[in-house]
Design a protein around this motif. Structure first.
Motif, short mmCIF file in Angstrom:
data_model
loop_
_atom_site.label_atom_id
_atom_site.label_comp_id
_atom_site.label_asym_id
_atom_site.label_seq_id
_atom_site.Cartn_x
_atom_site.Cartn_y
_atom_site.Cartn_z
N SER A 30 -42.94 -38.70 -15.51
CA SER A 30 -42.88 -39.35 -16.83
C SER A 30 -42.43 -40.79 -16.64
CB SER A 30 -41.91 -38.62 -17.74
OG SER A 30 -40.59 -39.00 -17.43
N VAL A 31 -42.63 -41.58 -17.67
CA VAL A 31 -42.28 -42.99 -17.60
C VAL A 31 -40.77 -43.18 -17.59
CG1 VAL A 31 -42.43 -43.32 -20.08
CG2 VAL A 31 -42.84 -45.25 -18.58
N GLY A 32 -40.04 -42.15 -18.03
CA GLY A 32 -38.58 -42.22 -17.98
C GLY A 32 -38.07 -42.44 -16.56
N THR A 33 -38.78 -41.89 -15.59
CA THR A 33 -38.40 -42.06 -14.19
C THR A 33 -38.45 -43.54 -13.82
OG1 THR A 33 -39.52 -39.97 -13.77
CG2 THR A 33 -38.87 -41.25 -11.84
N TRP A 34 -39.55 -44.16 -14.16
CA TRP A 34 -39.72 -45.58 -13.83
C TRP A 34 -38.63 -46.43 -14.49
CZ3 TRP A 34 -40.70 -49.76 -17.05
CH2 TRP A 34 -41.01 -50.96 -16.39
N LEU A 42 -45.17 -51.96 -22.21
CA LEU A 42 -45.77 -50.72 -22.74
C LEU A 42 -45.05 -49.50 -22.18
CD1 LEU A 42 -49.57 -51.60 -22.65
CD2 LEU A 42 -47.90 -51.91 -24.50
N ALA A 43 -44.62 -49.58 -20.93
CA ALA A 43 -43.90 -48.46 -20.33
C ALA A 43 -42.62 -48.18 -21.12
CB ALA A 43 -43.58 -48.76 -18.87
N HIS A 44 -41.90 -49.24 -21.49
CA HIS A 44 -40.67 -49.04 -22.26
C HIS A 44 -40.95 -48.43 -23.64
CE1 HIS A 44 -38.57 -51.85 -19.38
NE2 HIS A 44 -37.71 -50.87 -19.50
N VAL A 45 -42.03 -48.89 -24.26
CA VAL A 45 -42.36 -48.35 -25.58
C VAL A 45 -42.69 -46.86 -25.50
CG1 VAL A 45 -44.11 -48.39 -27.40
CG2 VAL A 45 -43.09 -50.52 -26.61
N VAL A 46 -43.47 -46.47 -24.49
CA VAL A 46 -43.82 -45.06 -24.34
C VAL A 46 -42.55 -44.24 -24.04
CG1 VAL A 46 -45.07 -43.39 -22.91
CG2 VAL A 46 -46.19 -45.51 -23.61
N ALA A 47 -41.70 -44.77 -23.18
CA ALA A 47 -40.47 -44.05 -22.82
C ALA A 47 -39.58 -43.86 -24.05
CB ALA A 47 -39.71 -44.81 -21.74
N GLU A 48 -39.42 -44.91 -24.83
CA GLU A 48 -38.54 -44.82 -25.99
C GLU A 48 -39.11 -43.84 -27.02
OE1 GLU A 48 -38.06 -48.37 -28.31
OE2 GLU A 48 -36.70 -47.35 -29.70
N THR A 49 -40.42 -43.91 -27.22
CA THR A 49 -41.04 -43.04 -28.22
C THR A 49 -40.85 -41.57 -27.88
OG1 THR A 49 -42.64 -44.77 -28.65
CG2 THR A 49 -43.19 -42.60 -29.45
N PHE A 52 -32.97 -36.25 -19.68
CA PHE A 52 -33.30 -34.90 -19.24
C PHE A 52 -32.94 -33.90 -20.34
CE2 PHE A 52 -32.39 -31.05 -16.47
CZ PHE A 52 -33.68 -30.86 -16.05
N TRP A 53 -31.73 -34.07 -20.88
CA TRP A 53 -31.30 -33.19 -21.98
C TRP A 53 -32.30 -33.28 -23.14
CZ3 TRP A 53 -30.25 -34.59 -26.98
CH2 TRP A 53 -29.73 -33.58 -27.79
#
Lengths: 188, 189
Positions: free
Chosen positions: B146-150, B94-101, A150-151
């Motif tokens: 966002s994919v961060g939620t997942w 792919l979800a992890h890659v998008v989240a990390e990027t 979030f930050w």
């Protein structure tokens, strides 16, 4: 800072030093080996892939630089998260490593972070009659809004500083808690 | 997202396939080139560094495999979020890659690609918010959408796709509750 005791920790401490001048992507195993004064091979033995290194580095930074203040009540929780966001703002390079590590496919243990358990424990005390479905919904929301992700999102995507990020966090927490009926909160 | 050439689409598609097969750490430009049916130097010419390639791939995945139906109202967002969570769950690598990027904290890694659209919807339907309220709502919704939620709900709470979709949509409804009584009446056009 204390003297690192083992090779694995020495590697992380050196990686943290290098992070002050370059991004994680620009820290090669070669440069890291030179910094620690060991062979590249030894680093590969400790951290077979960069995601392993990233996850371990993030854990080390978390414990060393961003210890979570303990909290029991919701207002303590808010204060603890504010303190963390301010600490992130003071060391953004370190905080981004945490945000990034929390996004990768888990490499080390799949254990939830300490803050996750602390939020669940807080809800158990503050709202003991909350049903399981709502408890998970609330815990997951609070966890996600208090995260380094979030930050990072608000800093990079919205150009906000720590004070503004704390306000956005409070707004989100208010919205989530407002969904619960007043009667579920334990009376002090 | 800027228009991609056919070669670029082939490179990004090949890289995404290989990430699903091998993980993002083990894919060399040589392997990508072979899969895309082009010369290795063509990969370099289009994406000089690994980070360039990763940013372009993440943006391409967001725009194609993880594309969502456009919401016509800010109050439709929980539905879009629910569907997006199922889409991430079907393509975990792919979800992890998008989240990390998105979390690299650098230029080009846009952590909130849907922000402008959310602002448009909110300004049309709820124009009376002050700037801080507006920012609070947009920030919270961008974060949830966002994919961060997942990634977070799965990793920290062990939720399956159904539970993640439910909890994320529930939180979005909570954020929308704060503006539900502020909607401007529709103008006859």
């Amino acid at each position: 800072m204390e003297e690192p005791v083992d090779t694995a920790t020495a590697i992380l401490a050196s990686a943290a030093v290098l992070l002050r001048e370059r991004t994680f992507d620009d820290i090669s195993y070669r440069a890291l080996a030179d910094e620690v004064g060991i062979s590249e091979r030894t680093i590969y033995r400790q951290y077979p892939t960069r995601p392993h290194l990233l996850a371990a580095l993030s854990n080390w930074i978390e414990q060393t630089c961003f210890p979570l203040p303990p909290f029991v009540t919701v207002s303590d929780f808010r204060a603890a998260v504010h303190e963390r966001f301010r600490a992130f703002d003071a060391s953004p390079a370190y905080a981004y490593v945490g945000a990034r590590a929390s996004a990768i496919s888990p490499t080390l243990d799949a254990e939830p972070a300490y803050i996750t358990r602390a939020i669940e424990a807080m809800l158990d005390v503050a709202a003991p009659t909350l049903n399981q479905r709502d408890r998970r919904r609330v815990a997951a929301s609070l966890r996600y809004f208090s995260s380094s992700m979030f930050w990072a999102r608000l800093r990079t995507g919205f150009d906000l500083d720590a004070a503004e990020i704390c306000d956005a966090f409070d707004g989100a927490v208010d919205a989530v808690l407002a969904r619960l009926p007043d009667a579920i909160w334990a009376k002090p | 997202m800027t228009a991609l050439s056919g070669t670029q689409t082939a490179i990004l598609g090949a890289y995404a396939e290989l990430i699903e097969e091998l993980g993002s750490d083990d894919v060399s430009n040589r392997v990508i080139a072979r899969r895309a049916g082009i010369a290795e130097r063509t990969v370099f010419r289009n994406y000089p560094t690994r980070v360039d390639l990763l940013l372009a791939t993440a943006a391409w995945i967001e725009a194609t495999l993880f594309a969502r139906e456009e919401s016509h109202s800010i109050f439709d967002l929980p539905l879009a979020i629910r569907e997006a969570m199922h889409r991430y769950d079907a393509r975990p690598e792919l979800a992890h890659v998008v989240a990390e990027t998105a979390m690299r904290g650098m230029n080009g890694a846009s952590p909130s690609p849907g922000r402008a659209h959310l602002e448009q919807l909110l300004d049309a339907e709820v124009p009376s918010l002050d700037p801080v309220q507006r920012r609070t709502v947009i920030a919270a919704l961008s974060h949830l959408d966002s994919v961060g939620t997942w990634v977070t709900y799965r990793r920290e709470f062990g939720m399956d796709s159904r539970d993640i979709a439910d909890a994320a949509a529930w939180a979005a409804e909570a954020v929308l509750d704060s503006i539900r009584d502020r909607v401007t009446p529709r103008q006859a056009t």
